[in-house]
Each structure stands twice: as C-alpha cells, then as structure tokens.
Design an enzyme around this catalytic site. Structure first.
Site, PDB file in Angstrom:
ATOM      1  CE  LYS A   1      10.774  -4.325  13.887  1.00 56.39           C
ATOM      2  NZ  LYS A   1       9.792  -4.246  15.007  1.00 56.39           N
TER       3      LYS A   1
ATOM      4  CB  SER B   1       7.949  -5.841  18.455  1.00 55.80           C
ATOM      5  OG  SER B   1       6.995  -6.727  17.928  1.00 55.80           O
TER       6      SER B   1
ATOM      7  CB  SER C   1       8.758  -7.734  14.970  1.00 53.38           C
ATOM      8  OG  SER C   1       8.478  -6.422  15.417  1.00 53.38           O
TER       9      SER C   1
END
Length: 540
Positions: A131, A230, A206
């Site tokens: 990420k 997330s 996310s």
C-alpha cells in the site's frame, strides 16, 4: 444550505483523524489549491500485455516452491506479473508505482543467488505489493496526498524490510484514498481504482488498490492497514481473504512517511497492519514474516503459538450475529451468513446466535472519541475550536463521528477506561466461544460514489448509501460492523462466504482471541473448507 467554510469543518471522523496532516499539507502547499489532473496507470509503450496465467494465480507459497525447485525462474515469474499488470491495470488502476527495470534486476539477482545455493527466505523471488502509505526505499510514496506527490522515500518500513529479508520482491505500490481516510479508493494524484468484479463498482478502501490487484492476479499478497475496516472492507468487496491482526503485533514504523513527526507519540491504539491474499495459507505465511517485536516500534508485541489441543479438536464453538445496533444489512448478506451457519451446524460445530453485551452506539461513539483524542488532538487549538463550533450538525448524523473539546486528562482517562471495558467484555465473551462471526459490511460492493464536495483535498459525503430499501449514513453503511473490533483490538479474518443475487462476493468476519492470530487463522481455514466460496472474478 451549508456555507463552503462550514462544509469544510463538517467533514466527520476521518477529518479529525487526519487533521494534523491536512494542516501540514496546507502549510507545504500554500493553502487550498487546485491539484493537477490525476495520472492513472498506463502500460509502457510496447509492453507485453499477455495474460500471466497460470503463474499469477498460484498462491505465494506455491510460487516460492516453484522458484526453489526450478519449475520457474523468478525473472519469468515477475515478468508474468508485469504482463498481467500491462493487460489489466489500465482499466483497474490498482498498482500506481512500478520500477520495472529494478524489479526485473532483483528477480535476476534472486535467480543467481539460487544457483549459488542461497535461499533468502520463504518468499525467495516472489513479487508482492505494498500500500502506498508504507515507505519503500527508492520508490515514490505519496499517501495519496498531493503535497507528497513526488516524495521518494530513502528507507524501508519494518514490514517492507522483513519481506525483503524473506526474499520477496516489492513489485510496486498500490492506490489508496488521501491519507487512507475513506472506504473508497481515489485520490487527486492517481485517480480512481475500480473493482475487478465490475469496473463501475468500488473495490473499497482504504486498501482498495491492493485488493483489486490481488483479485485480478497482479500480485499474490498485499500489505495494507486497518483503523476502521481498511483491510476487511476491500477483502469483502473483492472476494479475498484478509486479516486485521491483533492490535500492535505488526510494527508501524515507516507508515505515513513524510507526515509523521518526531514528537510525542499519540496514536497507540486501534490501527493495525496486515495482509490480503487469495488463500489463508498466504495470510499465515505473510503474517509470520511481518509480525513481531521491533525496536523501532516498542509497542509491538509477539503473537502466541497455536494451542495443539485446539488443532486436534473436531468441534468448534461458534457464536454469530447479523445485527449490530439495528444497522440493517441486505437480504443477500443475511442469506449468505445464514447459509454458512447452517452448513457449520451440519458439520457438527456448536453454532449459536449470540453476541457480546455491547451497547453498539456507545461502542461507535467510543471509537470516534478514541480517534479524536489520539489523532485529532494533534490539530492546532484554534482549528479544533472552529471544527467543534461548526461541526455539531454533521457529527450528529452518526455515532462514529465524534469530537472531544476541550480535551482534559480526565476526559482521556474516562475514554480509555471505557474502551478497556469493551476490550474486557469481548475477552469474556470469547472465553465461551472459539470465534465470533458477523457480516463485514451492510452490503456487497457499491457503485463508485464521488464526494459531494471537496475541501482542502478532502471529500465530503452527503448522499446516503442504499442497503436494499433503506438508506444509511455513508460511514455507518460501510464501517458499523468493522469498527467495534478496531476498538477492542481483537484479530479478525475475512473469508469469502457466498455471492449476492447479481454475483458479487460477500465475505464474513471471523473474530478471535487477542494474540492468538495463528489459532484464528487455523479456525478460519476450517470454516473456509465448509464455506468453499472463493473464486476469482471472471476475465482475468
């Protein structure tokens, strides 16, 4: 009708979470400015866009074994993933930063090392993705935040170093919302990520870019983070496996590079880092690599070994619920959960509809207050005063949206003590059960929902989210079922459990005892054998 200034401070709990970062961004960027148009991923000119099958759909464990036994070279394996990215990433926009020459050179070095008899670790020569809010040395690390659009980090986050030490090759960075502050995935730098099950749908957030990449065969493992769902929401929306580990068992060193200061540490609870994958075996492998104490993050604690007695037991005690505080779920979500419960009972497991003795409104309120006293408190006092003064109507829309102003030591002690009570209640509840099962989100993947307004890079959402024939507040629709376990810090595994009437994946959460994450993964594997619902999206 709210004024633009009011809308800016009516932005809810995610604004509180990132308030200090927004101020830093404004100072560094000269205030509110128009960001340049986003630059979504485009395949390099002349790049091969052949399918990477079959190699890209092996598990990471199988890939590593194939490299070790000579069935495939690391270079060929990495190239197969690059081909898959060239073919599908232009539509998905999941992976946003790749240095192809560097990863191919790393793969060549891995092959040369193998010829010398050197095996660097259990992921020798296997590509993985990270990420975009974890530092990777030499790579662009933006956090999806325009003031950091050109930042190249000069060090590795602890989890990245551990993956490299295990032989993994960092294939690239995946898309995320600005500062990880949304349950969808879009930002002004790279644009929007699409769900491989249906490009008109969100992959969640996310860690939405990573989930889309893994689901579409562009990476076997993604490392994400989870403060309010997330990891779990994208796993659910994209039909994957994911784990939110026990709080503070994976080092946070190297998270949010370019934003975190060196002052006193206020964020000590609820945020966790963990993997998403296409199998539980890969969750076990990757978690075993990245978890554990780290001198750079003294809060990090070790996980407990699996109890051999549990592995030998033929029965399991499973509690489940489909109702947190009367927040509705879709009929498809309820059907999938009910079907799995019946299958588990038919296998001889003890399965009962029970849940911890939570007042969920108080749980959600406490979660929001925790976010504010640990992150929102970093905002300058005058900004907090304006937020508190103007933000009341917005905060009243959902118990997750909270602000504590002014914050006294007494307030902090009371909030932390209230949180301790919920942690203790969950511990007591799990003394009688091996795991607790619940929905992940109120509904399957939803259509992309652009923000109704944007202030200082932050999206504001006024439109409500459809859950069958009801409409819910945006944050409650997506986070009501995930945030309780961030509050308590318990580990949670998401597995695919079934499909909606229109063919979208639906996952379930499996909550286990703190620090017994590997035990929870063993139990999740047994439940997954009953569910048998994993399949990838068609066309990849």
């Amino acid at each position: 009708m709210k004024s633009p200034v009011q809308r800016g401070f009516y932005s809810g709990f995610w604004h509180a979470m990132a308030s200090v970062f927004i101020v830093i961004g404004l100072l560094s960027s000269g205030g509110c400015r128009t960001a340049p148009p986003p630059t979504p991923y485009k395949a390099p000119e002349g790049a091969s866009a052949e399918s990477g099958r079959p190699w890209v759909y092996l598990s990471a464990s199988e890939m590593a074994e194939a490299v070790r036994n000579g069935a495939v070279t690391s270079q060929a394996l990495v190239q197969a993933h690059l081909n898959q990215i060239h073919r599908y990433n232009p539509d998905l926009n999941a992976i946003v930063t790749i240095d192809e020459a560097a990863v191919l050179e790393q793969a060549r070095e891995a092959d040369e090392a193998l010829k010398r008899g050197e095996i660097r670790g259990p992921l020798h020569g296997v590509p993985v993705t990270i990420k975009d809010h974890f530092a990777v040395k030499g790579l662009r690390t933006t956090n999806g935040f325009p003031p950091l659009a050109d930042q190249i980090t000069d060090f590795d986050a602890t989890l990245v170093k551990r993956l490299k030490d295990a032989g993994a090759i960092i294939l690239g960075k995946t898309n995320m919302p600005i500062l990880a502050m949304d349950v969808q995935t879009h930002n002004p730098i790279f644009g929007q990520t699409n769900n491989p099950w249906n490009l008109t749908l969100s992959p969640g957030g996310s860690t939405g870019g990573g989930a889309a990449a893994v689901a579409a065969g562009m990476s076997p493992i993604e490392i994400g983070s989870d403060l309010g769902g997330s990891i779990r929401i994208p796993a659910h929306f994209c039909g994957l496996f994911g784990i939110k580990p026990t709080e503070n068992t994976v080092s946070s060193y190297g998270t949010f590079p370019g934003l975190a200061g060196k002052g006193p540490r206020s964020v000590r609870h609820m945020v966790t880092i963990g993997p998403l994958a296409r199998s539980i075996a890969d969750l076990k492998l990757s978690l075993s690599i990245i978890a554990g104490p780290d001198a750079n993050d003294p809060l990090t604690t070790p996980l407990l070994p699996v109890d051999p007695a549990l592995q030998q037991r033929k029965d399991l005690k499973i509690a489940w619920s489909d109702n947190f505080g009367d927040v509705p779920i879709t009929a498809d979500t309820r059907r999938v959960l009910d079907t799995l419960v019946k299958k588990l009972a038919a296998q001889g497991f003890k399965v009962e509809q029970e849940q911890p003795a939570f007042d969920f409104n108080e749980v959600w309120t406490t979660w929001g207050e925790m976010v504010d006293i640990e992150i929102g408190i970093l905002n300058p006092g005058f900004v907090r005063f304006i937020m508190y003064t103007l933000g009341g109507p917005h905060r009243s829309q959902a118990p997750l949206m909270q602000m504590v102003f002014p914050v006294s030591d007494d307030d902090r002690i009371k909030i932390l003590s209230r949180r301790d009570g919920f942690v203790g209640e969950m511990d007591r509840f799990l003394n009688d059960w091996d795991v607790f099962i619940s929905p992940v989100v109120t509904r399957p993947a939803a259509p992309h929902q652009p923000p109704d307004d944007t202030v200082f890079y932050q999206g504001l959402y006024d439109k409500r989210v459809a859950v069958d024939d009801q409409e819910l507040n945006y944050w409650m629709a997506y986070s009501a079922y995930t945030t309780p376990f961030n509050l308590t810090g318990h580990p949670v595994v998401v597995i695919p459990a079934g499909f909606s009437s229109d063919g979208l994946p639906i996952g379930i959460q499996i909550v286990g005892k703190r620090w017994r994450d590997f035990e929870l993964l063993d139990i999740a594997e047994r439940i997954n054998q009953v569910a048998g619902a994993y399949r990838g999206p068609e066309g990849y």
